[in-house]
Design an enzyme around this catalytic site. Structure first.
Site, PDB file in Angstrom:
ATOM      1  N   HIS A   1      47.121  40.979  32.966  1.00 51.19           N
ATOM      2  CA  HIS A   1      45.829  40.434  33.395  1.00 51.19           C
ATOM      3  C   HIS A   1      45.505  39.086  32.746  1.00 51.19           C
ATOM      4  CE1 HIS A   1      44.517  44.797  34.591  1.00 51.19           C
ATOM      5  NE2 HIS A   1      45.295  44.222  35.495  1.00 51.19           N
TER       6      HIS A   1
ATOM      7  N   VAL B   1      43.592  41.016  27.476  1.00 48.33           N
ATOM      8  CA  VAL B   1      43.606  39.552  27.508  1.00 48.33           C
ATOM      9  C   VAL B   1      43.512  38.974  26.097  1.00 48.33           C
ATOM     10  CG1 VAL B   1      42.654  39.458  29.859  1.00 48.33           C
ATOM     11  CG2 VAL B   1      41.084  39.406  27.892  1.00 48.33           C
TER      12      VAL B   1
ATOM     13  N   SER C   1      42.197  53.601  30.686  1.00 46.66           N
ATOM     14  CA  SER C   1      41.634  54.605  31.591  1.00 46.66           C
ATOM     15  C   SER C   1      42.543  54.782  32.810  1.00 46.66           C
ATOM     16  CB  SER C   1      40.226  54.184  32.031  1.00 46.66           C
ATOM     17  OG  SER C   1      40.272  52.900  32.623  1.00 46.66           O
TER      18      SER C   1
ATOM     19  N   CYS D   1      42.674  24.780  35.280  1.00 46.98           N
ATOM     20  CA  CYS D   1      41.789  23.861  35.985  1.00 46.98           C
ATOM     21  C   CYS D   1      41.712  24.236  37.470  1.00 46.98           C
ATOM     22  CB  CYS D   1      42.300  22.432  35.838  1.00 46.98           C
ATOM     23  SG  CYS D   1      41.317  21.248  36.770  1.00 46.98           S
TER      24      CYS D   1
HETATM   25  C1  BJW Z   1      40.984  54.554  23.153  1.00 48.99           C
HETATM   26  C2  BJW Z   1      40.370  54.288  21.930  1.00 48.99           C
HETATM   27  C3  BJW Z   1      41.183  54.306  20.788  1.00 48.99           C
HETATM   28  C4  BJW Z   1      38.877  54.158  23.453  1.00 48.99           C
HETATM   29  N1  BJW Z   1      42.492  54.566  20.920  1.00 48.99           N
HETATM   30  N2  BJW Z   1      42.275  54.812  23.257  1.00 48.99           N
HETATM   31  C5  BJW Z   1      44.573  50.645  44.789  1.00 48.99           C
HETATM   32  C6  BJW Z   1      43.584  51.612  44.871  1.00 48.99           C
HETATM   33  C7  BJW Z   1      42.241  51.267  44.641  1.00 48.99           C
HETATM   34  C8  BJW Z   1      41.877  49.961  44.323  1.00 48.99           C
HETATM   35  C9  BJW Z   1      42.851  49.007  44.250  1.00 48.99           C
HETATM   36  C10 BJW Z   1      44.180  49.365  44.468  1.00 48.99           C
HETATM   37  N3  BJW Z   1      44.931  48.242  44.304  1.00 48.99           N
HETATM   38  C11 BJW Z   1      44.125  47.224  43.970  1.00 48.99           C
HETATM   39  C12 BJW Z   1      42.848  47.651  43.953  1.00 48.99           C
HETATM   40  C13 BJW Z   1      41.655  46.806  43.668  1.00 48.99           C
HETATM   41  C14 BJW Z   1      41.432  46.569  42.182  1.00 48.99           C
HETATM   42  C15 BJW Z   1      41.288  47.908  41.488  1.00 48.99           C
HETATM   43  O1  BJW Z   1      42.181  48.396  40.830  1.00 48.99           O
HETATM   44  N4  BJW Z   1      40.120  48.517  41.581  1.00 48.99           N
HETATM   45  C16 BJW Z   1      39.866  49.833  40.989  1.00 48.99           C
HETATM   46  C17 BJW Z   1      39.069  49.665  39.694  1.00 48.99           C
HETATM   47  C18 BJW Z   1      39.131  50.663  41.995  1.00 48.99           C
HETATM   48  N5  BJW Z   1      42.508  45.756  41.633  1.00 48.99           N
HETATM   49  C19 BJW Z   1      42.499  44.430  41.707  1.00 48.99           C
HETATM   50  O2  BJW Z   1      41.604  43.817  42.259  1.00 48.99           O
HETATM   51  C20 BJW Z   1      43.688  43.707  41.099  1.00 48.99           C
HETATM   52  N6  BJW Z   1      44.218  42.762  42.013  1.00 48.99           N
HETATM   53  C21 BJW Z   1      44.791  43.121  43.143  1.00 48.99           C
HETATM   54  O3  BJW Z   1      44.975  44.272  43.459  1.00 48.99           O
HETATM   55  O4  BJW Z   1      45.156  42.066  43.937  1.00 48.99           O
HETATM   56  C22 BJW Z   1      45.697  42.284  45.217  1.00 48.99           C
HETATM   57  C23 BJW Z   1      46.113  40.932  45.744  1.00 48.99           C
HETATM   58  C24 BJW Z   1      47.426  40.728  46.102  1.00 48.99           C
HETATM   59  C25 BJW Z   1      47.819  39.477  46.592  1.00 48.99           C
HETATM   60  C26 BJW Z   1      46.882  38.442  46.702  1.00 48.99           C
HETATM   61  C27 BJW Z   1      45.577  38.647  46.315  1.00 48.99           C
HETATM   62  C28 BJW Z   1      45.184  39.901  45.831  1.00 48.99           C
HETATM   63  C29 BJW Z   1      43.257  42.886  39.902  1.00 48.99           C
HETATM   64  C30 BJW Z   1      42.731  43.714  38.774  1.00 48.99           C
HETATM   65  C31 BJW Z   1      42.234  42.802  37.647  1.00 48.99           C
HETATM   66  C32 BJW Z   1      41.546  43.582  36.531  1.00 48.99           C
HETATM   67  N7  BJW Z   1      40.913  42.667  35.659  1.00 48.99           N
HETATM   68  C33 BJW Z   1      40.181  43.181  34.498  1.00 48.99           C
HETATM   69  C34 BJW Z   1      39.376  42.016  33.888  1.00 48.99           C
HETATM   70  C35 BJW Z   1      40.309  41.038  33.156  1.00 48.99           C
HETATM   71  C36 BJW Z   1      39.560  39.873  32.611  1.00 48.99           C
HETATM   72  C37 BJW Z   1      38.616  40.251  31.499  1.00 48.99           C
HETATM   73  O5  BJW Z   1      39.035  40.755  30.444  1.00 48.99           O
HETATM   74  O6  BJW Z   1      37.415  40.025  31.676  1.00 48.99           O
HETATM   75  O7  BJW Z   1      41.103  43.729  33.544  1.00 48.99           O
HETATM   76  S1  BJW Z   1      39.140  44.572  34.859  1.00 48.99           S
HETATM   77  C38 BJW Z   1      39.371  45.374  33.317  1.00 48.99           C
HETATM   78  O8  BJW Z   1      39.980  46.668  33.553  1.00 48.99           O
HETATM   79  C39 BJW Z   1      40.418  44.536  32.562  1.00 48.99           C
HETATM   80  C40 BJW Z   1      41.327  45.605  32.007  1.00 48.99           C
HETATM   81  O9  BJW Z   1      42.596  45.056  31.708  1.00 48.99           O
HETATM   82  C41 BJW Z   1      41.339  46.637  33.092  1.00 48.99           C
HETATM   83  C42 BJW Z   1      41.762  48.008  32.642  1.00 48.99           C
HETATM   84  O10 BJW Z   1      40.850  48.530  31.730  1.00 48.99           O
HETATM   85  P1  BJW Z   1      41.372  49.397  30.488  1.00 48.99           P
HETATM   86  O11 BJW Z   1      42.174  48.548  29.604  1.00 48.99           O
HETATM   87  O12 BJW Z   1      41.989  50.637  30.979  1.00 48.99           O
HETATM   88  O13 BJW Z   1      39.978  49.683  29.715  1.00 48.99           O
HETATM   89  P2  BJW Z   1      38.894  50.837  29.972  1.00 48.99           P
HETATM   90  O14 BJW Z   1      37.650  50.412  29.298  1.00 48.99           O
HETATM   91  O15 BJW Z   1      38.814  51.224  31.388  1.00 48.99           O
HETATM   92  O16 BJW Z   1      39.520  52.095  29.194  1.00 48.99           O
HETATM   93  C43 BJW Z   1      39.652  52.117  27.793  1.00 48.99           C
HETATM   94  C44 BJW Z   1      40.367  53.392  27.406  1.00 48.99           C
HETATM   95  O17 BJW Z   1      40.598  53.379  26.004  1.00 48.99           O
HETATM   96  C45 BJW Z   1      39.569  54.682  27.709  1.00 48.99           C
HETATM   97  O18 BJW Z   1      40.431  55.603  28.364  1.00 48.99           O
HETATM   98  C46 BJW Z   1      39.199  55.211  26.316  1.00 48.99           C
HETATM   99  O19 BJW Z   1      39.160  56.637  26.248  1.00 48.99           O
HETATM  100  C47 BJW Z   1      40.331  54.664  25.482  1.00 48.99           C
HETATM  101  N8  BJW Z   1      40.045  54.478  24.047  1.00 48.99           N
HETATM  102  N9  BJW Z   1      39.078  54.062  22.088  1.00 48.99           N
HETATM  103  C48 BJW Z   1      43.033  54.832  22.098  1.00 48.99           C
HETATM  104  N10 BJW Z   1      40.699  54.075  19.514  1.00 48.99           N
HETATM  105 ZN    ZN Z   2      42.407  19.376  35.910  1.00 48.02          ZN
END
Ligand code: BJW
Ligand code: ZN
Length: 252
Positions: free
Chosen positions: A124, A108, A194, A132
């Site tokens: 995301h 983000v 991840s 709003c």
């Molecule tokens: C390095 C490093 C270096 C370190 N160099 N690497 C199917 C199965 C199971 C569950 C679900 C599914 N489908 C949907 C779901 C539910 C859910 C989900 O996925 N849950 C699982 C976690 C179990 N998904 C949702 O709810 C999504 N929506 C949805 O499915 O809606 C359905 C729907 C349809 C129609 C109408 C209504 C609903 C939405 C997901 C939203 C995620 N949002 C977040 C927060 C964003 C806002 C904020 O920033 O606060 O997004 S969660 C958070 O995780 C954020 C990230 O974008 C996202 C991914 O994380 P990321 O980027 O992978 O970070 P980390 O910390 O996990 O990993 C970092 C990595 O970097 C590590 O591997 C390190 O090793 C590495 N690293 N240093 C290179 N120098």
């Molecule tokens: Zn407004």
């Protein structure tokens, strides 16, 4: 302890890229880690002090908008001075190198754009945009910190960060564009994620299923590392410049 990528892996990844004309990069929080932006999961991650269900769900916001805004306002303040690192810069350069280069990020922050990437697909949303809850108008707002929390729209409605919380749908056009690009690409780079959050992580499965070569760049194996043809085990800010160097040597 993970071993740093050996030169052989770099060479194999460069071989794959040298032959490709359609490339997709799928990035996560790890690509911004070396810019000083915390990742979400693991030790020192953002979720450590803030359980995800308390800050990143529509239910949490409905129950306590002030608490959720304190979390996002603090992150905006921390993000404001952050600058792109060499990983963002290499990815920005590759948009000129390949006939088709699509960058889909879960992040983000705006560090890809700050490095010069254009038309970044923000799966995301953006922490620098607000929406709003009453009139639904969405706009960019870089105020950090907000003088009063929770911030309000000129219409009087409550503003929320224009990010995608758990249980919310991803922007449909953005997801669709990313999925089509993943299905058509020859190489998918999976950088600093991840790969546990869906539907975004599905991009890796779609690309691999359609025959693309997958290159993972991450010091640790992601949940979908088993789909990778080559893994560069090291920080993106070091691995991507090494890959770029190997690629430049190949084609000069
Ligand atoms: C390095 C490093 C270096 C370190 N160099 N690497 C199917 C199965 C199971 C569950 C679900 C599914 N489908 C949907 C779901 C539910 C859910 C989900 O996925 N849950 C699982 C976690 C179990 N998904 C949702 O709810 C999504 N929506 C949805 O499915 O809606 C359905 C729907 C349809 C129609 C109408 C209504 C609903 C939405 C997901 C939203 C995620 N949002 C977040 C927060 C964003 C806002 C904020 O920033 O606060 O997004 S969660 C958070 O995780 C954020 C990230 O974008 C996202 C991914 O994380 P990321 O980027 O992978 O970070 P980390 O910390 O996990 O990993 C970092 C990595 O970097 C590590 O591997 C390190 O090793 C590495 N690293 N240093 C290179 N120098
Ligand atoms: Zn407004």
């Amino acid at each position: 302890m993970t071993a740093m990528a050996d030169q052989d892996s770099i060479t194999r990844a460069a071989d794959l890229l040298a032959r490709a004309s359609r490339v997709v990069a799928f990035t996560g929080a790890g690509v911004s880690a070396e810019s000083g932006v915390p990742t979400f999961r693991g030790a020192g991650g953002l979720w450590e002090g803030h359980p995800v269900e308390q800050v990143a769900t529509p239910e949490a916001f409905a129950a306590d908008p002030l608490m959720v805004w304190r979390f996002y306002d603090q992150r905006r303040v921390n993000l404001a001075p952050r600058r792109p690192n060499p990983a963002h810069q290499v990815l920005a350069g590759w948009q000129e190198r390949f006939a088709s280069f699509v960058l889909a990020t879960q992040n983000v922050d705006s560090l890809h754009e700050d490095a010069g990437s254009r038309e970044v697909l923000h799966l995301h949303g953006s922490i620098w945009r607000v929406r709003c809850c009453r009139c639904q108008e969405e706009r960019e707002d870089r105020t950090a910190p907000f003088p009063a929390l929770p911030p309000r729209c000129p219409c009087g409605g409550l503003l929320r960060p224009a990010v995608v919380w758990f249980g919310e749908a991803l922007p449909m056009d953005v997801l669709e564009t990313a999925m089509v690009a993943a299905e058509r690409c020859e190489v998918l780079l999976v950088v600093g994620t991840s790969a546990v959050v869906y539907p975004a992580a599905g991009l890796v499965e779609v690309a691999a299923g359609a025959g693309a070569a997958v290159i993972e760049v991450n010091p640790q194996a992601s949940a979908l590392a088993w789909l990778a043809n080559v893994a560069l085990r090291g920080p993106a800010g070091e691995m991507l410049p090494r890959l770029q160097e190997a690629l430049a040597a190949r084609t000069s």
